[in-house]
Design a protein around this motif. Structure first.
Motif, PDB file in Angstrom:
ATOM      1  N   ALA A 185       0.834  -1.211   0.000  1.00  0.00           N
ATOM      2  CA  ALA A 185       0.000   0.000   0.000  1.00  0.00           C
ATOM      3  C   ALA A 185       0.865   1.256   0.000  1.00  0.00           C
ATOM      4  N   GLY A 186       1.967   1.219   0.751  1.00  0.00           N
ATOM      5  CA  GLY A 186       2.877   2.365   0.781  1.00  0.00           C
ATOM      6  C   GLY A 186       3.506   2.630  -0.578  1.00  0.00           C
ATOM      7  N   LEU A 187       3.923   1.563  -1.258  1.00  0.00           N
ATOM      8  CA  LEU A 187       4.509   1.723  -2.603  1.00  0.00           C
ATOM      9  C   LEU A 187       3.469   2.261  -3.586  1.00  0.00           C
ATOM     10  N   MET A 188       2.232   1.769  -3.478  1.00  0.00           N
ATOM     11  CA  MET A 188       1.176   2.234  -4.385  1.00  0.00           C
ATOM     12  C   MET A 188       0.847   3.695  -4.122  1.00  0.00           C
ATOM     13  N   LYS A 189       0.811   4.073  -2.861  1.00  0.00           N
ATOM     14  CA  LYS A 189       0.513   5.471  -2.510  1.00  0.00           C
ATOM     15  C   LYS A 189       1.603   6.397  -3.030  1.00  0.00           C
ATOM     16  N   GLU A 190       2.854   5.953  -2.875  1.00  0.00           N
ATOM     17  CA  GLU A 190       4.005   6.735  -3.333  1.00  0.00           C
ATOM     18  C   GLU A 190       3.931   7.008  -4.844  1.00  0.00           C
ATOM     19  N   LYS A 191       3.499   6.011  -5.610  1.00  0.00           N
ATOM     20  CA  LYS A 191       3.419   6.140  -7.071  1.00  0.00           C
ATOM     21  C   LYS A 191       2.017   6.524  -7.548  1.00  0.00           C
ATOM     22  N   ASN A 192       1.092   6.651  -6.588  1.00  0.00           N
ATOM     23  CA  ASN A 192      -0.283   7.039  -6.900  1.00  0.00           C
ATOM     24  C   ASN A 192      -0.924   6.099  -7.927  1.00  0.00           C
ATOM     25  N   ILE A 193      -0.804   4.783  -7.674  1.00  0.00           N
ATOM     26  CA  ILE A 193      -1.455   3.809  -8.550  1.00  0.00           C
ATOM     27  C   ILE A 193      -2.308   2.858  -7.708  1.00  0.00           C
ATOM     28  N   ASP A 243      -3.331  -2.027 -11.092  1.00  0.00           N
ATOM     29  CA  ASP A 243      -2.335  -1.548 -12.055  1.00  0.00           C
ATOM     30  C   ASP A 243      -0.899  -1.947 -11.708  1.00  0.00           C
ATOM     31  N   ILE A 244      -0.719  -2.758 -10.664  1.00  0.00           N
ATOM     32  CA  ILE A 244       0.646  -3.107 -10.269  1.00  0.00           C
ATOM     33  C   ILE A 244       1.203  -4.227 -11.157  1.00  0.00           C
ATOM     34  N   LYS A 245       2.529  -4.343 -11.159  1.00  0.00           N
ATOM     35  CA  LYS A 245       3.218  -5.338 -11.993  1.00  0.00           C
ATOM     36  C   LYS A 245       3.381  -6.688 -11.283  1.00  0.00           C
ATOM     37  N   ILE A 246       2.962  -6.768 -10.039  1.00  0.00           N
ATOM     38  CA  ILE A 246       3.119  -7.999  -9.261  1.00  0.00           C
ATOM     39  C   ILE A 246       1.866  -8.840  -9.422  1.00  0.00           C
ATOM     40  N   ASN A 247       2.058 -10.095  -9.823  1.00  0.00           N
ATOM     41  CA  ASN A 247       0.881 -10.960  -9.884  1.00  0.00           C
ATOM     42  C   ASN A 247       0.749 -11.715  -8.555  1.00  0.00           C
ATOM     43  N   PRO A 248      -0.466 -12.132  -8.212  1.00  0.00           N
ATOM     44  CA  PRO A 248      -0.702 -12.777  -6.921  1.00  0.00           C
ATOM     45  C   PRO A 248       0.155 -14.021  -6.665  1.00  0.00           C
ATOM     46  N   GLU A 249       0.442 -14.790  -7.699  1.00  0.00           N
ATOM     47  CA  GLU A 249       1.251 -15.994  -7.516  1.00  0.00           C
ATOM     48  C   GLU A 249       2.670 -15.642  -7.058  1.00  0.00           C
ATOM     49  N   MET A 250       3.266 -14.613  -7.662  1.00  0.00           N
ATOM     50  CA  MET A 250       4.618 -14.198  -7.280  1.00  0.00           C
ATOM     51  C   MET A 250       4.616 -13.556  -5.896  1.00  0.00           C
ATOM     52  N   PHE A 251       3.547 -12.832  -5.565  1.00  0.00           N
ATOM     53  CA  PHE A 251       3.421 -12.238  -4.241  1.00  0.00           C
ATOM     54  C   PHE A 251       3.354 -13.345  -3.190  1.00  0.00           C
ATOM     55  N   ALA A 252       2.585 -14.396  -3.474  1.00  0.00           N
ATOM     56  CA  ALA A 252       2.478 -15.541  -2.565  1.00  0.00           C
ATOM     57  C   ALA A 252       3.836 -16.207  -2.384  1.00  0.00           C
ATOM     58  N   LYS A 253       4.600 -16.297  -3.459  1.00  0.00           N
ATOM     59  CA  LYS A 253       5.930 -16.903  -3.382  1.00  0.00           C
ATOM     60  C   LYS A 253       6.835 -16.068  -2.470  1.00  0.00           C
ATOM     61  N   LEU A 254       6.744 -14.749  -2.574  1.00  0.00           N
ATOM     62  CA  LEU A 254       7.533 -13.858  -1.720  1.00  0.00           C
ATOM     63  C   LEU A 254       7.151 -14.057  -0.252  1.00  0.00           C
ATOM     64  N   LEU A 303      10.224  -6.864  -2.664  1.00  0.00           N
ATOM     65  CA  LEU A 303       8.898  -6.344  -2.996  1.00  0.00           C
ATOM     66  C   LEU A 303       8.999  -5.053  -3.796  1.00  0.00           C
ATOM     67  N   LYS A 304       9.910  -4.192  -3.414  1.00  0.00           N
ATOM     68  CA  LYS A 304      10.079  -2.918  -4.141  1.00  0.00           C
ATOM     69  C   LYS A 304      10.520  -3.178  -5.583  1.00  0.00           C
ATOM     70  N   ILE A 305      11.435  -4.110  -5.764  1.00  0.00           N
ATOM     71  CA  ILE A 305      11.889  -4.451  -7.119  1.00  0.00           C
ATOM     72  C   ILE A 305      10.741  -5.053  -7.921  1.00  0.00           C
ATOM     73  N   MET A 306      10.002  -5.961  -7.283  1.00  0.00           N
ATOM     74  CA  MET A 306       8.852  -6.570  -7.962  1.00  0.00           C
ATOM     75  C   MET A 306       7.825  -5.496  -8.333  1.00  0.00           C
ATOM     76  N   PHE A 307       7.627  -4.547  -7.455  1.00  0.00           N
ATOM     77  CA  PHE A 307       6.668  -3.473  -7.690  1.00  0.00           C
ATOM     78  C   PHE A 307       7.089  -2.635  -8.902  1.00  0.00           C
ATOM     79  N   GLU A 308       8.385  -2.362  -8.997  1.00  0.00           N
ATOM     80  CA  GLU A 308       8.885  -1.507 -10.080  1.00  0.00           C
ATOM     81  C   GLU A 308       9.038  -2.248 -11.402  1.00  0.00           C
ATOM     82  N   GLN A 309       9.417  -3.542 -11.325  1.00  0.00           N
ATOM     83  CA  GLN A 309       9.757  -4.262 -12.556  1.00  0.00           C
ATOM     84  C   GLN A 309       8.965  -5.542 -12.787  1.00  0.00           C
ATOM     85  N   GLY A 310       8.247  -6.014 -11.756  1.00  0.00           N
ATOM     86  CA  GLY A 310       7.625  -7.335 -11.857  1.00  0.00           C
ATOM     87  C   GLY A 310       8.696  -8.380 -11.604  1.00  0.00           C
TER      88      GLY A 310
END
Length: 189
Positions: free
Chosen positions: A64-72, A76-87, A105-112
Motif C-alpha cells: 500500500a505504501g509503494l502504491m501510494k508513493e506512485k499514486n497507482i 495496475d501493479i506489476k506484481i501478480n498474486p502468484e509471485m506475491f504468494a511466493k515472496l 517487494l520494491k523491485i517486484m513493484f517496479e519491474q515485476g
C-alpha cells in the motif's frame, strides 16, 4: 447476490484469522480484497494462518505504501498474486529476511518478476550457516564490547541491539534467530 460487507468481515476473520483493520481495508477496497484472496489461493493449502496474516500485512502496509508513493491502484501493479504468494512463503520459510522481503517487494513493484530470481540476482538470500554466523557474532562482540558487557550484566535489551548489529554487518543475510542463539552462547562464556 454479492457478498455483503458484514458477511465478508466474518469470513475474513474466521477463514484467514485477519485482524479488524486488515479486514476493514479488504472489505472497503474490493480490489485489494480480491488481490489478497488470490494471493492466499496460491499459498500452500496446509499453511498456517500466520502466513495469511503475513500476506495481509505486506499488502496493507508495504505494498500500500509503494502504491501510494506512485499514486497507482492495486489493479495496475506489476506484481501478480502468484509471485506475491511466493515472496510471502520465502519470507515465512526464512529464505529471506523481512528486510530482504521489503527490498524484493520494491523491485517486484517496479519491474515485476519472480522473487526467487530477484533474491539470487541481488544476493539477498538469508543464511543459517553456522561458521558464517559465528564470524558475524565475533565481529559484533569485538565492535560492541560495552553492549556485550551490558547484556552479561542482565540487560536483555542489549541482545536485540547486538542482533541488529549482526544483521547490519551481514547485510541482512544472517538468520536473526541463529544470530541470537550464537550471541547468547558466546556471551554466556
Amino acid at each position: 447476490l454479492p457478498e455483503l460487507p458484514n458477511e465478508k468481515r466474518k469470513r475474513f476473520k474466521e477463514k484467514y484469522g485477519l485482524k479488524g483493520e486488515q479486514t476493514e481495508i479488504f472489505v472497503r477496497d474490493i480490489s485489494s480484497g480480491k488481490f489478497f484472496e488470490s494471493v492466499v489461493s496460491h499459498l500452500d493449502i496446509e499453511c498456517p494462518s500466520s502466513l495469511y496474516l503475513l500476506a495481509a500485512n505486506y499488502i496493507v502496509s508495504d505494498l500500500a505504501g509503494l502504491m501510494k508513493e506512485k499514486n497507482i491502484f492495486i489493479n495496475d501493479i506489476k506484481i501478480n498474486p502468484e509471485m506475491f504468494a511466493k515472496l510471502v512463503s520465502m519470507t515465512a520459510d526464512g529464505a529471506i529476511s523481512s528486510r530482504g522481503a521489503k527490498d524484493v517487494l520494491k523491485i517486484m513493484f517496479e519491474q515485476g518478476g519472480d522473487p526467487e530470481e530477484i533474491v539470487k540476482e541481488k544476493g539477498l538470500a538469508q543464511t543459517s550457516d553456522d561458521s558464517f554466523i559465528k564470524n558475524i557474532v565475533d565481529e559484533v562482540i569485538i565492535k560492541n564490547p560495552a553492549v556485550a558487557k551490558d547484556y552479561k550484566s542482565g540487560k536483555d535489551a542489549a541482545l536485540q541491539f547486538l542482533v541488529g548489529q549482526g544483521m547490519k554487518i551481514s547485510g541482512g543475510k544472517a538468520n536473526p534467530e541463529s544470530l541470537k542463539k550464537f550471541l547468547k552462547e558466546n556471551l554466556a562464556k
